[in-house]
Design an enzyme around this catalytic site. Structure first.
Site, PDB file in Angstrom:
ATOM      1  N   VAL A  78     -29.656   8.381  -1.589  1.00 45.99           N
ATOM      2  CA  VAL A  78     -30.078   9.627  -2.389  1.00 45.99           C
ATOM      3  C   VAL A  78     -29.644   9.494  -3.376  1.00 45.99           C
ATOM      4  O   VAL A  78     -30.751   9.926  -4.588  1.00 45.99           O
ATOM      5  CB  VAL A  78     -29.165  10.943  -2.013  1.00 45.99           C
ATOM      6  CG1 VAL A  78     -28.802  12.086  -2.802  1.00 45.99           C
ATOM      7  CG2 VAL A  78     -28.619  11.055  -0.436  1.00 45.99           C
ATOM      8  N   CYS A  79     -28.878   9.279  -4.478  1.00 45.20           N
ATOM      9  CA  CYS A  79     -28.824   8.397  -5.545  1.00 45.20           C
ATOM     10  C   CYS A  79     -30.243   7.941  -6.244  1.00 45.20           C
ATOM     11  O   CYS A  79     -30.551   7.930  -7.125  1.00 45.20           O
ATOM     12  CB  CYS A  79     -27.386   7.761  -6.420  1.00 45.20           C
ATOM     13  SG  CYS A  79     -26.269   9.129  -5.858  1.00 45.20           S
ATOM     14  N   THR A  80     -30.901   6.974  -5.764  1.00 46.96           N
ATOM     15  CA  THR A  80     -31.592   5.626  -5.687  1.00 46.96           C
ATOM     16  C   THR A  80     -33.156   6.766  -5.477  1.00 46.96           C
ATOM     17  O   THR A  80     -33.955   6.672  -6.457  1.00 46.96           O
ATOM     18  CB  THR A  80     -31.660   4.852  -4.766  1.00 46.96           C
ATOM     19  OG1 THR A  80     -30.522   3.946  -4.555  1.00 46.96           O
ATOM     20  CG2 THR A  80     -32.907   4.540  -5.322  1.00 46.96           C
TER      21      THR A  80
END
Length: 161
Positions: A53-55
Site C-alpha cells: 500500500v505504501c508503494t
C-alpha cells in the site's frame, strides 16, 4: 496532547534526515518544516518502505508531482525506516519527493500517529504556507490512502490568512 492536533493550529516544527532522488543522485540532507514556510507541505506519514500500500501511495503522489507543484506544494514522505532504506525505495520506484527518516518516531508521536505494532499510522497533514494545519486524515487501519485528487482539492482551498 499531540493526538488532538486540530485544523487551524500551528503544527509542531521538526528536523529529520532524509533524501530526494534527483536524476541519478540521491541527495541527502536535513529537512526542517519551518524552512518550508511560504509553500504548502503535504506530510505523508506511512508505515514502511516497499510495502504494497505504501508503494502504491507514494508512486501515486510521485506521478502527480506536477499537480503538487502547480498548487505550490511540496510532499514529504515520513516513515520510521532509515535514509539508506529510503534511498533504495526511491531508486526502485523512481519516487520524486523527499523521504524522511523518523527512526525514533518522535515526529510521529508529536503528530499523534505513532502506533504500537505497526509503528506509524498512515496519515496526511496538509500544512499551509503559514505553518498552520489546514486538513488532516489519519487512517485507522491503513489499507487505503488519500488520493492525489483528494489532496489536490484540499490544497486548492488553502489560502494564506
Amino acid at each position: 496532547m499531540a493526538s488532538g492536533l486540530r485544523v487551524g493550529q500551528q503544527v509542531p516544527d521538526f528536523t529529520l534526515p532524509g533524501g530526494v532522488l534527483a536524476g541519478d543522485a540521491f541527495e541527502r540532507g536535513d529537512y526542517t518544516l519551518a524552512e518550508a514556510r511560504g509553500r504548502s507541505v503535504v506530510l505523508a506519514f506511512y508505515p514502511g518502505d516497499d510495502t504494497p500500500v505504501c508503494t502504491k501511495q507514494l508512486c501515486s503522489y510521485s506521478s502527480g508531482f506536477e499537480t503538487f507543484e502547480g498548487l505550490d506544494a511540496e510532499v514529504w514522505g515520513i516513515s520510521p525506516q532509515g535514509v539508506d532504506s529510503h534511498e533504495a525505495f526511491a531508486r526502485t520506484h523512481g519516487l520524486r519527493m523527499p523521504l524522511l527518516a523518523d527512526e525514533g518516531r518522535g515526529v510521529a508521536k508529536a503528530y499523534g500517529v505513532s502506533a504500537p505494532g505497526i509503528g506509524v499510522r498512515r496519515a496526511i497533514f496538509l500544512v499551509g504556507p503559514d505553518g498552520v494545519l489546514r486538513w488532516k486524515h489519519v487512517a485507522l487501519f491503513g489499507a487505503t490512502f488519500q488520493s492525489l485528487d483528494t489532496l489536490a482539492e484540499q490544497l486548492s482551498g488553502i489560502k494564506v490568512t
